[in-house]
Design a protein around this motif. Structure first.
Motif, PDB file in Angstrom:
ATOM      1  N   GLU A 142       1.031   4.059  -2.935  1.00 46.80           N
ATOM      2  CA  GLU A 142       0.721   5.481  -2.617  1.00 46.80           C
ATOM      3  C   GLU A 142       1.917   6.288  -3.353  1.00 46.80           C
ATOM      4  OE1 GLU A 142      -1.819   4.727   1.337  1.00 46.80           O
ATOM      5  OE2 GLU A 142       0.100   5.521   1.499  1.00 46.80           O
ATOM      6  N   LYS A 143       3.312   6.130  -2.940  1.00 50.26           N
ATOM      7  CA  LYS A 143       4.416   6.564  -3.370  1.00 50.26           C
ATOM      8  C   LYS A 143       4.321   6.729  -4.957  1.00 50.26           C
ATOM      9  CE  LYS A 143       7.617   5.476   0.257  1.00 50.26           C
ATOM     10  NZ  LYS A 143       8.816   4.826   0.778  1.00 50.26           N
ATOM     11  N   LYS A 179       1.624   9.128  -6.082  1.00 55.44           N
ATOM     12  CA  LYS A 179       2.066  10.539  -5.990  1.00 55.44           C
ATOM     13  C   LYS A 179       2.993  10.720  -7.191  1.00 55.44           C
ATOM     14  CE  LYS A 179       4.012  13.324  -2.387  1.00 55.44           C
ATOM     15  NZ  LYS A 179       4.495  13.508  -0.836  1.00 55.44           N
ATOM     16  N   LYS A 190       0.709  -1.116   0.055  1.00 57.79           N
ATOM     17  CA  LYS A 190       0.113   0.075   0.023  1.00 57.79           C
ATOM     18  C   LYS A 190       1.090   1.096  -0.156  1.00 57.79           C
ATOM     19  CE  LYS A 190      -3.729   2.300   2.471  1.00 57.79           C
ATOM     20  NZ  LYS A 190      -4.658   2.026   3.690  1.00 57.79           N
TER      21      LYS A 190
END
Length: 168
Positions: free
Chosen positions: A134-135, A138, A130
């Motif tokens: 997310e990284k 982004k 997760k």
């Protein structure tokens, strides 16, 4: 001319740093992927082991039932003439019961171990995946905003544009 050389060196260092950071992230992602694969292999091995243990417990249970049937048949036929044989069968029955108990205990230990791995390890790997996703999202968002601002797709930018976009 010196200002241009200094600015060029500064931007070259910035590009090298960005490339190094990207390589580090990719290396980290590869490590996470290898760890996830290793965890899945362990889970598969434990499942196979549990399956074999269940089969062994079932076999031991069936064996105990068979020995009980033999003992009942012998006792009902002529117990007085077969005392040694009956004693031998009783010992085998006792041994099979003990083996059954040992197998059940081992099965319970495997079940507990499997449950612990399922609870701890899977959650750990889900959290890592997760965070990585997310990284990645982004970075993809920044890249998309940068592309939309410049009005270009899949083209190279000069160093000033890259510095400005990364500071966003």
């Amino acid at each position: 001319l010196n200002k241009l050389v200094v600015e060029s060196n500064k931007k070259s260092k910035r590009i090298a740093d960005l490339r190094f950071t990207a390589a580090e992230r990719e290396h980290g992602d590869e490590q996470v992927h290898r760890d996830v694969l290793a965890g899945e292999e362990i889970l598969e091995m434990l499942k196979e082991r549990l399956h074999r243990m269940n089969s062994a417990v079932k076999d031991a249970s069936n064996l105990g039932k068979f020995y009980n049937q033999i003992a009942l048949t012998l006792v009902s036929n002529n117990p007085a003439h077969q005392r040694k044989y009956l004693d031998s069968l009783e010992q085998q029955i006792i041994l099979s019961r003990q083996q059954k108990m040992d197998l059940l205990k081992t099965q319970e230990e495997i079940n507990v171990t499997t449950e612990n791995i399922n609870k701890k390890e899977r959650q750990k790997w889900r959290d890592i995946i997760k965070a990585t996703e997310e990284k990645q999202a982004k970075i993809q968002g920044k890249l998309n905003r940068l592309r939309s601002k410049t009005g270009r797709k899949n083209t190279e930018m000069d160093e000033d544009e890259m510095d400005a976009a990364l500071s966003i």
